[in-house]
Enzyme design. Structure first.
Site, PDB file in Angstrom:
ATOM      1  N   ASN A 186     -42.219 -47.990  89.547  1.00  0.00           N
ATOM      2  CA  ASN A 186     -40.927 -48.227  90.193  1.00  0.00           C
ATOM      3  C   ASN A 186     -40.796 -47.395  91.465  1.00  0.00           C
ATOM      4  OD1 ASN A 186     -40.442 -49.755  87.927  1.00  0.00           O
ATOM      5  ND2 ASN A 186     -39.002 -48.336  87.010  1.00  0.00           N
ATOM      6  N   ASP A 187     -40.990 -46.082  91.328  1.00  0.00           N
ATOM      7  CA  ASP A 187     -40.898 -45.223  92.506  1.00  0.00           C
ATOM      8  C   ASP A 187     -42.043 -45.487  93.474  1.00  0.00           C
ATOM      9  OD1 ASP A 187     -38.575 -43.606  92.614  1.00  0.00           O
ATOM     10  OD2 ASP A 187     -39.268 -42.474  90.890  1.00  0.00           O
ATOM     11  N   GLU A 194     -46.549 -41.419  91.750  1.00  0.00           N
ATOM     12  CA  GLU A 194     -45.327 -42.112  92.157  1.00  0.00           C
ATOM     13  C   GLU A 194     -45.133 -42.171  93.666  1.00  0.00           C
ATOM     14  OE1 GLU A 194     -41.888 -41.096  89.242  1.00  0.00           O
ATOM     15  OE2 GLU A 194     -43.133 -39.305  89.364  1.00  0.00           O
ATOM     16  N   ARG A 237     -37.872 -39.719  78.723  1.00  0.00           N
ATOM     17  CA  ARG A 237     -37.100 -39.179  79.852  1.00  0.00           C
ATOM     18  C   ARG A 237     -36.294 -37.979  79.376  1.00  0.00           C
ATOM     19  NH1 ARG A 237     -36.524 -44.827  79.953  1.00  0.00           N
ATOM     20  NH2 ARG A 237     -37.397 -45.845  81.816  1.00  0.00           N
ATOM     21  N   HIS A 260     -28.131 -43.070  83.481  1.00  0.00           N
ATOM     22  CA  HIS A 260     -28.272 -43.018  82.029  1.00  0.00           C
ATOM     23  C   HIS A 260     -27.511 -44.150  81.352  1.00  0.00           C
ATOM     24  CE1 HIS A 260     -25.189 -40.247  83.397  1.00  0.00           C
ATOM     25  NE2 HIS A 260     -24.647 -40.150  82.220  1.00  0.00           N
ATOM     26  N   CYS A 312     -45.967 -46.793  83.407  1.00  0.00           N
ATOM     27  CA  CYS A 312     -44.700 -46.812  82.680  1.00  0.00           C
ATOM     28  C   CYS A 312     -43.537 -47.343  83.520  1.00  0.00           C
ATOM     29  CB  CYS A 312     -44.366 -45.417  82.150  1.00  0.00           C
ATOM     30  SG  CYS A 312     -44.341 -44.140  83.417  1.00  0.00           S
TER      31      CYS A 312
END
Length: 759
Positions: free
Chosen positions: A629-630, A606, A472, A365, A677
């Protein structure tokens, strides 16, 4: 509240058996909530009955004797619905069943929370009061947190009677150039300011002082406080310890004499070191000496010295200036063992130019907040000897993931030129806010943003965002000490939905696990990225999932711009089960009188398993979103947050590009829209390729949106398709990157690509 949870868990850790574990829980929860009764009913799966196994407030003789069937009473209803039930007068409820011999007839207020571990219902945690009233939101939130936290503890205690401990991690040192993982791209140059972790001797930075007399005085005050503290503890335990055990406290006091540790520390201060640094040096040397001794008794004295050091450090930190009182230099680069949002909030934003964290990931975060603020950031710089860089000039390269300490004048000049180029590019993008992301031949590409904090909203709207492609929801969970209540979540979500209405807001359900743990709900796994995370956690804990869904639905009431997105799905069963729970929440709220519209529901692609089920998913949902990303890290078997293999994480890998193209083609066969995203959408070159593949929406961090818009407005859709056709057949990631950079330069968009930085 977190401190209360920790104390309860500590007591549970010391408990000898399951009976003791349950007794600790009911006693401490009753005290924490200040209620009349706390009880635990455990499910006996063979008998299919809830058995009262522990209570504080009911008749103790009924423990182990009183039970309910799984369909009986309000307790049975909690288990069946797998969500909290909060009643102001339980006896008036149609499901209420009086348990003879318990003495519960005089109690009215009732709050029951299911205890669920890995989808297995273990029992129900209950609190009751004589008053006729509903338990408030904070009490319910605490109970949900308590239940979720203790589910694993109870399951483990039931099976083995022991509690797993968390192991420590060590750090190593390296050369003057250090590798990390980019948390936010960009370049920063400035002096390092090291943040000291509380009561952590290893984390104390080296620092020089000018006023030696004042520093010695500060240390002596802390020393006097530690002496008083040790004497007080010794006196309070005197009657319970043998004489030889009481001598330990005398040993501690002697260690603090001027001729022992204290004298050595003062000598170091007089050499110019600040008190905390001198303390760290002296304690470290003595610990090392004792640890190397052959005699077991003497080796154990190292623990005593470390304990003394931590005690003195605590008093020194309390007596030192508050973080808000520190005078930060211009162009501060904040360095910490692990950055937190609280640290960022204490530093004047006009002086903060960069962030470096030894631990943590690009998805922490702190990193997310840094991206929303547009501050160049590096995470996971594990080799950096961060305690020794205080005040030194540092270059932070957020493009390559490197840190340079004490750089040469030539290197500084090179990076200053990069910063000048960045400033020029950003200045030229300021007029794009009201313009659409439209190609030169009229193709329109919607640009949305990824958010996680309310601070992201203003930045996103200022840059012309047309919607939120990824909110998120775990961020509000990560900045608290316990699970936020339904009301807390509703209020947080409402701010995002209202700010963007009528534009769409896509809220991802709680995505914890992997590199996003919650301090109050730890998940300890050998391989967390292949473990319990995303939808797996929330389906195993429907009581958490349902509260969140209800909060989302309530927040969208009257706005109707909510889209719910499910993370880390791998099977249609997960989608079907999630949709069933969402439908349950919608129906429940409508029964309560809320005007709830059915939200659009989507899934995130993902993992590789999901890639080959896109059409199956598309038949069940309203939209599909790709988390590139994942997906990239799973396709390439590379942990994107691990600096050791960061160079293997290549978004433009041929396999990644082909998977991305396959996903959008498959989804469109079912006439379902597809967004993306991940960070690839935030790269101008990547955005052009994704547009050419047919993605319906690109979602990115607000900082990069103007660059992407500029790139798309500088190319025709026909040229973008030609570029994709050229690149998609290439078999080498490095050649793809070079070709993409070259074509962007030919189009006059070279200034938007990663700047040329020396090795």
């Amino acid at each position: 509240m977190l401190e209360t949870l920790r104390k309860i868990v500590q007591e549970v850790n010391a408990a000898a058996d399951l009976e003791s574990v349950l007794d600790v829980i009911v006693r401490r929860v009753q005290r924490a909530i200040r209620t009349d009764v706390c009880s635990i009913y455990l499910l006996d799966p063979q008998r299919e009955r809830y058995v009262l196994m522990a209570t504080q407030g009911l008749n103790q003789k009924s423990v182990g004797r009183v039970s309910l069937s799984v369909e009986e009473g309000v307790v049975g209803m909690v288990g069946q619905r797998a969500e909290p039930i909060n009643l102001e007068d339980a006896a008036a409820h149609s499901a209420f069943t009086y348990l003879k011999g318990t003495g519960e007839k005089k109690f009215h207020a009732f709050l029951g929370v299911p205890i669920i571990h890995h989808r297995t219902l273990l029992g129900v945690l209950v609190v009751q009061q004589k008053l006729i009233r509903k338990f408030d939101e904070s009490e319910e939130a605490f109970m949900v947190t308590m239940s979720a936290q203790l589910a694993g503890v109870i399951a483990h205690a039931e099976a083995t009677g022991s509690i797993l401990q968390i192991s420590d991690h060590t750090k190593t040192e390296a050369d003057r150039k250090f590798e990390g993982v980019s948390g936010c791209v960009g370049v920063a140059i400035g002096p390092a300011v090291v943040m000291t972790p509380l009561a952590d001797l290893d984390g104390v930075p080296d620092r020089k002082v000018d006023d030696i007399k004042a520093e010695v005085a500060t240390f002596k005050r802390a020393l006097a406080q530690v002496r008083r503290d040790i004497k007080r503890v010794g006196r309070s335990l005197a009657k319970r310890l043998r004489s030889e055990e009481r001598e330990l406290f005398d040993v501690y006091i002697r260690m603090l004499d001027d001729n022992a540790l204290a004298g050595e520390i003062i000598a170091r201060i007089k050499e110019g070191s600040w008190a905390q640094g001198a303390l760290k040096q002296v304690i470290g040397e003595h610990v090392k000496q004792f640890s190397m001794m052959d005699d077991p008794y003497l080796r154990e004295r190292a623990t005593d010295i470390k304990d003394l050091g931590r005690r003195m450090l605590t008093f020194l930190q309390e007596s030192g200036p508050a973080l808000s009182e520190i005078v930060f230099p211009e162009n501060t680069i904040l360095v910490a063992d692990e950055l937190t949002p609280a640290m960022l909030g204490e530093v004047p934003t006009e002086k903060l130019v960069g962030l470096i964290s030894v631990h943590g990931s690009g998805n922490s975060h702190a990193a997310i907040l840094a991206r929303s603020m547009g501050i160049p950031t590096l995470m996971g710089v594990v080799d950096l000897p961060y305690t020794r860089v205080e005040g030194l000039k540092v270059i932070l390269d957020g493009y390559s993931g490197r840190v340079f300490v004490n750089p040469s004048d030539d290197l500084i000049e090179c990076y200053q030129e990069v910063i000048r180029e960045e400033d020029e590019v950003n200045a030229g993008l300021e007029g794009l806010k009201e313009l659409p992301a439209e190609t030169t031949d009229g193709y329109r590409m919607p640009l949305w943003v990824n958010t996680g904090l309310i601070a992201d909203v203003a930045r996103a709207l200022d840059r012309g965002a047309e919607g939120i492609g990824l909110y998120r929801t775990e961020i509000p969970f990560m900045i608290r000490d316990f699970f936020p209540s339904e009301q807390d979540q509703m209020e947080t979500y409402r701010k995002q939905l209202e700010a963007f209405a009528p534009r769409p807001v896509t809220m991802r359900t709680l995505d914890i696990g992997g590199d996003k743990p919650l301090s109050y709900f730890p998940i300890e796994e050998d391989n967390p990225f292949l473990g319990w995370r995303g939808i797996r956690v929330t389906l195993d804990h429907p009581e958490i999932f349902l509260v969140q869904i209800r909060a989302m639905l309530r927040a969208a009431e009257g706005l109707d711009n909510l889209r719910i997105m499910l993370p880390m799905v791998t099977s249609v069963r997960e989608v079907d089960e999630s949709k069933r729970l969402i439908a349950q929440a919608v129906e429940g709220l409508r029964e309560e009188g809320h005007n709830i519209s059915q939200p659009l529901i989507g899934v995130m692609i993902e993992v590789p398993a999901a890639v080959y089920q896109v059409r199956r998913f598309a038949r069940r949902v309203d939209f599909i979103s790709v988390g590139s990303n994942d997906l990239t890290q799973y396709l390439l078997a590379v942990d994107r947050n691990n600096p050791r293999v960061a160079d293997l994480y290549v978004p433009y890998h041929p396999a990644v590009l082909k998977a991305l193209q396959f996903i959008v083609l498959e989804a469109h066969k079912e006439n379902v829209s597809v967004s993306i995203c991940g960070e690839m959408a935030a790269d101008p070159g990547g955005a052009i390729l994704l547009m050419a593949m047919g993605y319906d929406v690109l979602s990115m961090n607000a900082t990069n949106l103007p660059k992407v818009k500029f790139a798309l407005r500088g190319i025709s859709f026909e040229r973008a398709r030609a570029l994709l056709n050229e690149i998609i057949v290439m078999g080498d990631a490095d050649k793809i990157q070079v070709a993409l950079h070259s074509r962007l330069k030919e189009l006059g968009l070279g200034q938007l690509t990663r700047p040329a930085i020396p090795d």
